[in-house]
Design an enzyme around this catalytic site. Structure first.
Site, PDB file in Angstrom:
ATOM      1  N   SER A 118      11.450 -30.610 -39.149  1.00  0.00           N
ATOM      2  CA  SER A 118      10.857 -30.386 -37.825  1.00  0.00           C
ATOM      3  C   SER A 118      11.745 -30.789 -36.658  1.00  0.00           C
ATOM      4  O   SER A 118      11.623 -30.222 -35.574  1.00  0.00           O
ATOM      5  CB  SER A 118       9.510 -31.115 -37.724  1.00  0.00           C
ATOM      6  OG  SER A 118       9.655 -32.496 -37.981  1.00  0.00           O
ATOM      7  N   GLU A 149       0.727 -34.416 -21.160  1.00  0.00           N
ATOM      8  CA  GLU A 149       0.793 -35.849 -21.446  1.00  0.00           C
ATOM      9  C   GLU A 149       1.803 -36.031 -22.563  1.00  0.00           C
ATOM     10  O   GLU A 149       2.061 -35.124 -23.348  1.00  0.00           O
ATOM     11  CB  GLU A 149      -0.575 -36.395 -21.858  1.00  0.00           C
ATOM     12  CG  GLU A 149      -0.874 -36.384 -23.343  1.00  0.00           C
ATOM     13  CD  GLU A 149      -1.070 -35.001 -23.925  1.00  0.00           C
ATOM     14  OE1 GLU A 149      -1.519 -34.106 -23.171  1.00  0.00           O
ATOM     15  OE2 GLU A 149      -0.747 -34.808 -25.105  1.00  0.00           O
ATOM     16  N   LYS A 203       8.808 -28.267 -31.178  1.00  0.00           N
ATOM     17  CA  LYS A 203       7.861 -28.320 -30.064  1.00  0.00           C
ATOM     18  C   LYS A 203       8.100 -27.228 -29.022  1.00  0.00           C
ATOM     19  O   LYS A 203       7.175 -26.771 -28.369  1.00  0.00           O
ATOM     20  CB  LYS A 203       7.904 -29.694 -29.403  1.00  0.00           C
ATOM     21  CG  LYS A 203       7.218 -30.761 -30.236  1.00  0.00           C
ATOM     22  CD  LYS A 203       6.962 -32.011 -29.428  1.00  0.00           C
ATOM     23  CE  LYS A 203       6.091 -32.990 -30.188  1.00  0.00           C
ATOM     24  NZ  LYS A 203       6.834 -33.686 -31.261  1.00  0.00           N
TER      25      LYS A 203
END
Ligand SMILES: *Cc1c(COP(=O)(O)O)cnc(C)c1O
Length: 395
Positions: free
Chosen positions: A377, A111, A89
């Site tokens: 990931s 968010e 991310k």
């Protein structure tokens, strides 16, 4: 068939920008500027510099020998779990904070559901000294206390969304409301390849560093830059988009998208959007989503918070709808088993999201001379309490 986004943000019939009138100025500014800014040499220099020295890229491409031996083919792992903050991310939030700075924005909103994207956003805001407000459902704030503490330690303000089911969807509504009220100074950092154009394409480009590295790393390892296939889990689809990006138009490379089946596809507690989804509009784009016949969004379910999303990004809707990508759905139970298996085979504890991608190896057709890359990931530290609950069954 060429896979690429068009200038209106469509991949085939999916994508676009379906937004309220009051958001047009904000979104149009981004649409106008994102390519010119992100392709600018100075931007690229700063982006690449931070990926290298702050995130720790390139992330290794690791030959998993014991896993390969077990499955009877060659398996490499793309180690996004080794990035700063523990997942892919951060690649996107670094890109977007630099974009926000170039646009002259002085305030960031985001968010978050489980808090992973909130932490990655709070991290880059601290790095740049920019104000950060993260909207989070009041129930999620209770459920995800450690990540709330992380965001606060990093200097972000976590604002509870008190309406509706008090989860991700309500946090998103609050963030959009905020953006409408603060169009001039605020940039909204979206955490996956979802949302109105240009977000899906912008996020995919920032994450595409994953497959850019894979190409030369695999070439170094094997003499060929092309694997037989790439396996990635799909929540919104950003780690998958990054892992596929430079192979999208290479039909020899199989793209395997792994979704969360939760308790099972037919159980009513699932997030397997490619199987259960129908065409509709969610979060500003036309895509596949889980909805009732009259268009109410069906609450998704997965044991992993990062896959617990009722839609998929428009790129993935197109890849799956057109047959370019294969979709596999994995239950909670199979994902937990795969996490324990990877831990014991390779000494790597994966995030629960990522564990779904590993479980897909049991459902794949392949040959002994195939070379697959699994996008690892994220790391599993954040999921330890869930794993501990299942020690008796699986450990
Ligand atoms: C958030 C998250 C995901 C799901 O998001 P995508 O946008 O689909 O990549 C997957 N893995 C990890 C480790 C995550 O934190």
């Amino acid at each position: 068939m060429m896979i690429a986004v068009n200038d209106k943000g469509y991949y085939g019939e999916f994508g676009g920008a379906y937004i309220p009138e009051m958001l047009h100025p904000n979104v149009e500014e981004l649409q106008r500027c994102y390519l010119e800014i992100s392709e600018d040499q100075e931007f690229q220099k700063e982006f690449r510099g931070l990926l290298k020295d702050y995130v720790g890229r390139p992330s290794p491409l690791y030959l998993a020998e014991r896993l390969s031996e077990h499955y009877g083919m060659t398996i490499y792992l793309k180690r996004e779990d080794l990035n700063h903050t523990g997942a892919h991310k951060i690649n996107n939030t670094i890109g977007q904070i630099l974009m926000a700075k170039r646009l002259g924005k002085t305030r960031i909103i985001a968010e978050t559901g489980a808090g992973q994207h909130g932490v990655a956003t709070a991290t880059v805001c601290a790095l740049m000294g920019i104000e950060c407000i993260v909207y989070m459902g009041a129930i999620d704030i209770e459920r995800q206390a450690p990540n709330v503490s992380r965001m606060r330690m990093l200097g972000a303000e976590v604002r509870p969304a008190l309406s509706g089911s008090q989860t991700l969807k309500d946090a998103t509504n609050e963030a959009i409301r905020d953006w409408i009220s603060n169009p001039v100074d605020t940039h909204y950092i979206i955490g996956s390849v979802v949302g109105p154009h240009p977000y899906p394409d912008m996020v995919a480009r920032f994450q595409s560093v994953i497959s850019e590295e894979m190409k030369w790393q695999l070439e170094e390892h094997t003499g060929s830059s092309h694997p037989s296939g790439i396996i990635a889990c799909v929540g919104g689809g950003s780690n998958a988009a990054g892992a596929y990006y430079h192979y999208l138009n290479d039909p020899e490379v199989r793209l395997v998208a792994v979704e969360a089946a939760g308790h099972g596809i037919d159980s009513g507690h699932s997030a397997a959007t490619s199987v259960l989804g129908t065409k509709g509009i969610i979060h500003g784009s036309r895509t596949l989503l889980m909805q009732t016949p009259d268009g109410q969004i069906v609450e998704p379910y997965s044991i992993s918070a990062g896959l617990d999303y009722p839609g998929i990004g428009p790129l993935h809707a197109h890849l799956i709808d057109s047959g370019r990508a294969e979709a596999i759905s994995i239950t909670d139970e199979a994902a937990l088993k795969a996490a324990f298996f990877l831990a014991r085979k390779e000494g790597i504890i994966p995030a629960l999201e990522t564990a779904h991608a590993f479980a897909a190896l049991d459902h794949l057709e392949y040959n002994a001379d195939d070379v697959f890359i699994v996008c690892l990931s994220g790391r599993g530290d954040k999921d330890l309490s869930t794993y501990i609950k299942h020690f008796d069954q699986l450990g």
